[in-house]
Design a protein around this motif. Sequence first.
Motif, PDB file in Angstrom:
ATOM      1  N   SER A 107      10.751   1.395   2.788  1.00 15.52           N
ATOM      2  CA  SER A 107       9.224   1.837   2.829  1.00 15.52           C
ATOM      3  C   SER A 107       8.629   0.671   3.168  1.00 15.52           C
ATOM      4  CB  SER A 107       8.764   2.522   1.598  1.00 15.52           C
ATOM      5  OG  SER A 107       9.285   3.789   1.746  1.00 15.52           O
ATOM      6  N   LEU A 108       9.181  -0.603   2.530  1.00 11.24           N
ATOM      7  CA  LEU A 108       8.463  -1.773   2.680  1.00 11.24           C
ATOM      8  C   LEU A 108       9.008  -2.747   3.679  1.00 11.24           C
ATOM      9  CD1 LEU A 108       7.673  -2.597  -1.005  1.00 11.24           C
ATOM     10  CD2 LEU A 108       6.153  -1.652   0.575  1.00 11.24           C
ATOM     11  N   THR A 109       9.835  -2.167   4.489  1.00 14.55           N
ATOM     12  CA  THR A 109      10.184  -3.220   5.682  1.00 14.55           C
ATOM     13  C   THR A 109       9.712  -2.515   6.930  1.00 14.55           C
ATOM     14  OG1 THR A 109      12.290  -2.001   5.387  1.00 14.55           O
ATOM     15  CG2 THR A 109      12.051  -4.264   4.433  1.00 14.55           C
TER      16      THR A 109
ATOM     17  N   LYS B 223       0.866  -1.363  -0.056  1.00  7.64           N
ATOM     18  CA  LYS B 223      -0.087   0.127  -0.025  1.00  7.64           C
ATOM     19  C   LYS B 223       0.817   1.335  -0.174  1.00  7.64           C
ATOM     20  CE  LYS B 223      -3.141  -0.583   3.105  1.00  7.64           C
ATOM     21  NZ  LYS B 223      -4.459  -0.273   4.022  1.00  7.64           N
ATOM     22  N   PRO B 224       2.061   1.294   0.899  1.00  7.35           N
ATOM     23  CA  PRO B 224       2.879   2.590   0.668  1.00  7.35           C
ATOM     24  C   PRO B 224       3.199   3.023  -0.638  1.00  7.35           C
ATOM     25  CG  PRO B 224       3.471   1.285   2.393  1.00  7.35           C
ATOM     26  CD  PRO B 224       2.416   0.222   1.774  1.00  7.35           C
ATOM     27  N   LEU B 225       3.577   1.988  -1.856  1.00 13.37           N
ATOM     28  CA  LEU B 225       4.017   2.279  -2.977  1.00 13.37           C
ATOM     29  C   LEU B 225       2.667   3.049  -3.629  1.00 13.37           C
ATOM     30  CD1 LEU B 225       6.121  -0.693  -4.057  1.00 13.37           C
ATOM     31  CD2 LEU B 225       6.750   1.303  -2.952  1.00 13.37           C
ATOM     32  N   PHE B 226       1.536   2.392  -3.657  1.00 14.26           N
ATOM     33  CA  PHE B 226       0.364   2.602  -4.370  1.00 14.26           C
ATOM     34  C   PHE B 226       0.029   4.260  -3.807  1.00 14.26           C
ATOM     35  CE2 PHE B 226      -0.793  -1.902  -3.896  1.00 14.26           C
ATOM     36  CZ  PHE B 226       0.006  -2.168  -5.028  1.00 14.26           C
ATOM     37  N   GLU B 227       0.359   4.801  -2.802  1.00 16.65           N
ATOM     38  CA  GLU B 227       0.228   6.011  -2.110  1.00 16.65           C
ATOM     39  C   GLU B 227       0.650   6.952  -2.944  1.00 16.65           C
ATOM     40  OE1 GLU B 227       0.809   5.402   2.117  1.00 16.65           O
ATOM     41  OE2 GLU B 227      -1.098   4.282   2.137  1.00 16.65           O
ATOM     42  N   ARG B 228       2.193   6.627  -3.431  1.00 19.05           N
ATOM     43  CA  ARG B 228       2.884   7.849  -4.144  1.00 19.05           C
ATOM     44  C   ARG B 228       2.329   8.671  -5.249  1.00 19.05           C
ATOM     45  NH1 ARG B 228       8.798   5.113  -2.965  1.00 19.05           N
ATOM     46  NH2 ARG B 228       8.597   4.888  -0.803  1.00 19.05           N
TER      47      ARG B 228
ATOM     48  N   ARG C 299       9.653   0.597   7.778  1.00 19.01           N
ATOM     49  CA  ARG C 299       8.596   1.556   7.818  1.00 19.01           C
ATOM     50  C   ARG C 299       7.374   1.695   7.582  1.00 19.01           C
ATOM     51  NH1 ARG C 299      12.079   5.628   4.205  1.00 19.01           N
ATOM     52  NH2 ARG C 299      13.928   5.870   5.526  1.00 19.01           N
ATOM     53  N   ARG C 300       7.098   0.524   7.183  1.00 16.31           N
ATOM     54  CA  ARG C 300       5.706  -0.080   6.623  1.00 16.31           C
ATOM     55  C   ARG C 300       4.831  -0.135   7.802  1.00 16.31           C
ATOM     56  NH1 ARG C 300       1.564  -0.630   5.935  1.00 16.31           N
ATOM     57  NH2 ARG C 300       0.259  -1.978   4.634  1.00 16.31           N
ATOM     58  N   PHE C 301       5.514  -0.185   8.994  1.00 11.92           N
ATOM     59  CA  PHE C 301       4.685  -0.140  10.256  1.00 11.92           C
ATOM     60  C   PHE C 301       4.623   1.078  10.892  1.00 11.92           C
ATOM     61  CE2 PHE C 301       5.454  -4.642   9.290  1.00 11.92           C
ATOM     62  CZ  PHE C 301       4.539  -5.127   9.296  1.00 11.92           C
ATOM     63  N   SER C 302       5.116   2.268  10.119  1.00 14.88           N
ATOM     64  CA  SER C 302       5.102   3.534  11.147  1.00 14.88           C
ATOM     65  C   SER C 302       3.822   3.890  10.934  1.00 14.88           C
ATOM     66  CB  SER C 302       5.926   4.510  10.120  1.00 14.88           C
ATOM     67  OG  SER C 302       5.421   5.762  10.312  1.00 14.88           O
ATOM     68  N   PHE C 303       3.461   4.507  12.098  1.00 13.43           N
ATOM     69  CA  PHE C 303       1.940   4.912  12.337  1.00 13.43           C
ATOM     70  C   PHE C 303       1.650   6.525  11.519  1.00 13.43           C
ATOM     71  CE2 PHE C 303       1.393   1.850  15.287  1.00 13.43           C
ATOM     72  CZ  PHE C 303      -0.214   1.458  15.299  1.00 13.43           C
ATOM     73  N   THR C 304       2.834   6.978  11.084  1.00 13.03           N
ATOM     74  CA  THR C 304       2.689   8.456  10.575  1.00 13.03           C
ATOM     75  C   THR C 304       2.894   8.490   9.077  1.00 13.03           C
ATOM     76  OG1 THR C 304       4.848   8.812  11.447  1.00 13.03           O
ATOM     77  CG2 THR C 304       3.080   9.688  12.694  1.00 13.03           C
ATOM     78  N   ARG C 305       2.705   7.477   8.447  1.00  9.65           N
ATOM     79  CA  ARG C 305       3.290   7.160   7.241  1.00  9.65           C
ATOM     80  C   ARG C 305       2.649   8.394   6.189  1.00  9.65           C
ATOM     81  NH1 ARG C 305       0.850   2.300   6.173  1.00  9.65           N
ATOM     82  NH2 ARG C 305      -0.455   3.137   4.381  1.00  9.65           N
ATOM     83  N   SER C 306       1.280   8.452   6.484  1.00 10.24           N
ATOM     84  CA  SER C 306       0.721   9.444   5.465  1.00 10.24           C
ATOM     85  C   SER C 306       1.414  10.899   5.536  1.00 10.24           C
ATOM     86  CB  SER C 306      -0.722   9.507   5.730  1.00 10.24           C
ATOM     87  OG  SER C 306      -0.879   9.997   7.341  1.00 10.24           O
ATOM     88  N   MET C 307       1.920  11.332   6.840  1.00 13.47           N
ATOM     89  CA  MET C 307       2.445  12.400   6.818  1.00 13.47           C
ATOM     90  C   MET C 307       3.813  12.496   6.711  1.00 13.47           C
ATOM     91  SD  MET C 307       2.161  14.833  10.499  1.00 13.47           S
ATOM     92  CE  MET C 307       3.042  16.653  10.460  1.00 13.47           C
TER      93      MET C 307
ATOM     94  N   LEU D 204       8.744   7.018  -8.877  1.00 10.78           N
ATOM     95  CA  LEU D 204       7.953   6.962  -7.751  1.00 10.78           C
ATOM     96  C   LEU D 204       8.424   5.968  -6.712  1.00 10.78           C
ATOM     97  CD1 LEU D 204       4.905   9.128  -8.420  1.00 10.78           C
ATOM     98  CD2 LEU D 204       6.979   9.951  -7.539  1.00 10.78           C
ATOM     99  N   PHE D 205       7.901   4.776  -7.450  1.00 13.38           N
ATOM    100  CA  PHE D 205       7.931   3.544  -6.633  1.00 13.38           C
ATOM    101  C   PHE D 205       9.470   2.919  -6.245  1.00 13.38           C
ATOM    102  CE2 PHE D 205       4.213   0.740  -8.200  1.00 13.38           C
ATOM    103  CZ  PHE D 205       3.442   1.658  -7.668  1.00 13.38           C
ATOM    104  N   LEU D 206      10.345   3.444  -7.118  1.00 15.07           N
ATOM    105  CA  LEU D 206      11.881   2.780  -6.787  1.00 15.07           C
ATOM    106  C   LEU D 206      12.534   3.765  -5.349  1.00 15.07           C
ATOM    107  CD1 LEU D 206      13.216   1.911  -9.932  1.00 15.07           C
ATOM    108  CD2 LEU D 206      12.567   0.492  -8.171  1.00 15.07           C
TER     109      LEU D 206
END
Lengths: 237, 499
Positions: free
Chosen positions: B107-109, B67-72, B111-119, B99-101
């Motif tokens: 981002s996929l390890t 999901k973090p990738l699709f947000e970019r 940081r995947r579980f960071s609660f503030t990902r969106s910000m 953007l993905f790279l």
Amino acid sequence: MDQHPTIDTRQTLETPEGTDLSLYPAGFWIRSLAYTLDWLLRIAVVVVAGIVLGASGMGQGLTLVIYFLMEWFYPVIFEVWRGGQTIGKKSLHIKVINDDGTPVTFAGSLIRNLLRVVDFLPGFYVTGIIASLCNRHFKRLGDLAAGTVVVYANSVAASPVLESVGSRPVPDGFNTDEQRFLLAFAQRSSTMSPARQAELAQVLAPAVAPGDPVLAIKQMANHIVGDRTQSAKGHLL
Amino acid sequence: MNLEQLRIAIRPRRDWEAVDLGLRMAQQWWWPMLRVWLIITSPWLVAACVMPPEHQWLVSLCLWWCKPLFERPLLMILSQGVFGVELTTREVLRATPRLFLNQVFLSLTWRRFSFTRSMDLPVIQLEGLHGAERRDRLNVLHRIDSGPASWLTIIGVHVESFLMLACVALLGILIPEEVGAELWTWGFWGESRTGGALLILFAYIAMAVVGPLFVACGFSLYLNRRVKLEGWDIEIAFKRMAQKRGLPTVAILAIAALLQLTPPMLPSAQAQSEREAVKEEILAIKKGPDFHRMETQRVIKSTEKKEEEIDFDKGFWRALIEFLTGAGSLAAAVAGIAELLLWALVLLGIVLLILKYGSWLERFPQLLPHRRRREYRPQTLFGMEVTKESLPDDVSSAALALWQKGEQRPALALLYRASLTSLLTVGVALREGSTELECLRLAERLQQELGIPQTSIRYFSDLTRAWRRLAYGHQAPSDAEGTALCRDWAQYWPEVTRG
């Protein structure tokens, strides 16, 4: 280039006195938090009532009555008699008002709370959330029917005090709105880096000359708020 | 860059208000964002459909994990959109691999579980920071007004699951029971291929709805923080002032910097091949289950399992009910005490009611028990004291003296008052609030019962008439009549004077 309206949550109403009243509708994120708080509270009350009263037949009846009142009238009572705020809403600084800015009425509150049944469908307030995403004021169906809106009840945090750097009069030609931004610059300078302050003030340098534009604008801000006690010191600087 | 092109109102906001601006932004760019999201996630959906059922969960997990990738790309649409640059879907898709790279591994390890990902996403994507720089920058940004960022993640997870469950519920509501699809069995959702595919589809819909909201609100929080930190609104205002005064405009501007930091567009030479790729992907989606009617109705009946489940259910509920109703002795004791307290409360309520309304009850002696009715004796009637103590020893002479002095009203008042007192003494239950005629009628009715002489009642009747004429009509009786009334009083009402 202004073919699109500016995107903002603020809604401006004109009062009969001719002044503008700004409302800031609240979206589903914070409202769902407030709802969860209220929900936990109601559950707690009903569970405690059930444990204390549940043994006898009359107690069970009373528990059901309490449950009924909690489910249907808890929000109505708080919204009508506690300034549009249930306990959850109060703790998150939001409140219900009529969409013309007046306090919510009993009828309005009753309608918006009875229609929770519809907003809940098909489960977990999904209809309400989707409805709130489909209009500018984040109204769920109950709000649309009752003509109410949930808005922020608090104001933006007060600005910090101004630095004592003396004062100097504002040059001619700065209107009220412009003076307000000179003041905002001084008030918020404590949260901005010196480099950024210089960068911003440089934009206005010729208009506020002579001297360092950062200092000049801060001194003007002091003048605007009426602190002229240090003008002598200001001129020395 | 032209500041007039800014599409959002720039001003410092409360933290949650900034989140709500994000909702408005999501409304504004909903379809561009959704379109891009659906296109870049479609491979996962297709993969989920062609996978054998037992491996479908892997695809779902993968979709969720990425999901973090699709947000970019969504952030790209927004970050350009707020400056009035409307990107086409093709432009965004072309920039997507780049953007993905960007910091993909981190981002996929963890940081995947960071609660503030969106910000935090704008810091790596728009500012291009990494390592210690990124960490320092985040520290500054998170200092205030970032509380909602974590809440966005928490509420977002919930809303996503709620949406999915709501889809299931909607299906349950819409499909009549007679169809016999066994929608409420584990067999359907957990084991049948249709159920599994539906669940994946529902999860996909939920992610598609929440994703753009999540990105937009996180971006809005980030923007609000920078507006406050860098005084964007002040910059805009100062620049307008400078323009108005014809001052030379300064080029160094933070907002322009944000725009420049977004990845540059690739030349549009590959447009045609890109179009083909997109077309293929669209066709692939169209081949997927979303666009076909699913008519498979597989019914799996495993009766053993069902019985087990029911047993489990019954046992659980019985245990719960037993626990709640307090079969144990402690619970019973607590319940007993509670019941006692409850009855005490009711009694207390009744007592309070009597205390509060007891005096009111006395206005209606007929409501009182017979014995108390006898004992009951008002202290005043018509505002006049009707106790023996308040009367002179010889009522007749006192009244006559007043009459002869010409004080007709006090004289008759004394007589009337004394008569009422006498009636009360012999047991006529006059009550506060009666009229004169009611007193008279009551006296007449109780005459037999209480053994009051006929003559006394007749005297009282005459007195009442005279008193009413004087009191309300201001017509005094003739001198002879008045004197007679005064003189005769003692004769007809001897009890009081005797004490």
